[in-house]
Design a protein around this motif. Sequence first.
Motif, short mmCIF file in Angstrom:
data_model
loop_
_atom_site.label_atom_id
_atom_site.label_comp_id
_atom_site.label_asym_id
_atom_site.label_seq_id
_atom_site.Cartn_x
_atom_site.Cartn_y
_atom_site.Cartn_z
N HIS A 176 -35.63 -3.20 -0.78
CA HIS A 176 -35.14 -2.85 0.54
C HIS A 176 -33.69 -2.34 0.53
O HIS A 176 -33.08 -2.19 1.58
N ARG A 177 -33.17 -2.07 -0.67
CA ARG A 177 -31.81 -1.53 -0.77
C ARG A 177 -31.78 -0.33 -1.70
O ARG A 177 -31.49 0.77 -1.27
N SER A 178 -32.09 -0.51 -2.97
CA SER A 178 -32.15 0.63 -3.88
C SER A 178 -33.59 1.12 -4.08
O SER A 178 -33.80 2.17 -4.70
N PHE A 179 -34.55 0.39 -3.59
CA PHE A 179 -35.93 0.87 -3.55
C PHE A 179 -36.67 0.15 -2.43
O PHE A 179 -36.25 -0.91 -1.97
N ARG A 180 -37.76 0.75 -1.99
CA ARG A 180 -38.57 0.11 -0.96
C ARG A 180 -40.03 0.07 -1.41
O ARG A 180 -40.52 1.02 -2.02
N PRO A 181 -40.71 -1.01 -1.13
CA PRO A 181 -42.12 -1.10 -1.50
C PRO A 181 -43.00 -0.35 -0.50
O PRO A 181 -42.74 -0.38 0.71
N THR A 182 -43.99 0.35 -1.00
CA THR A 182 -44.95 1.05 -0.15
C THR A 182 -46.35 0.77 -0.69
O THR A 182 -46.50 0.30 -1.82
N PRO A 183 -47.39 1.06 0.09
CA PRO A 183 -48.76 0.88 -0.43
C PRO A 183 -49.03 1.69 -1.69
O PRO A 183 -49.89 1.34 -2.49
#
Length: 205
Positions: free
Chosen positions: A114-121
């Motif tokens: 949620h800062r340098s990457f974000r999780p997605t499906p």
Amino acid sequence: MHKILRIHASPRGAESESYRLSQGIVEHLLRRHPGASLVERPLSAGTISHVDTHYANALGGMADGEPAAASMLESERLIQELEQTHSLVISTPMHNYTVPSALKAWIDHVLRVHRSFRPTPQGKVGTLDDRPTYVAVSSGGNFSSEPARQPDFLTPYLTAVLNTMGIRDIHYFTVEGTARGPQARELARNAALECVAERFLEVSA
């Protein structure tokens, strides 16, 4: 102004082969970008801490308040330092086939959900802008030439880490076989610097 960030992780500091190789990279970058600023981030002297319980709990959504916020300050500072960088140079030895613990500590701070990457499906998506990244690696044995004398978990791991944050323009340079004596070390050093020079010549052509 162009900003260069050098991360160096060897316990031998400026005397290490990885640092010497990174210096060749930095010199080419400074010639390409006159007036650029160089930010040094040494890791081996305990200049950054390993992540703590509050940090882990905050990432897991199990904590809030002052302790969690305080533990995230260093992470945020290091991520912002990386965000403000136009060229990234990482200088590291290969320790037991992978990155040293000092570099792993830096990774644990900057590779943050949620800062340098974000999780997605579809998987993790980096949130940082891509930038030229040059990695100078030193190793006592040989891992990239045939026949390889030891496994390499460093370059695929570091590539995955950087890709996860959105950094894909990555170039590796290696000084290998440094444990084989002064003559072999000098030959490996010169060969690595030639590879650096060739890379920058290609880019400027």
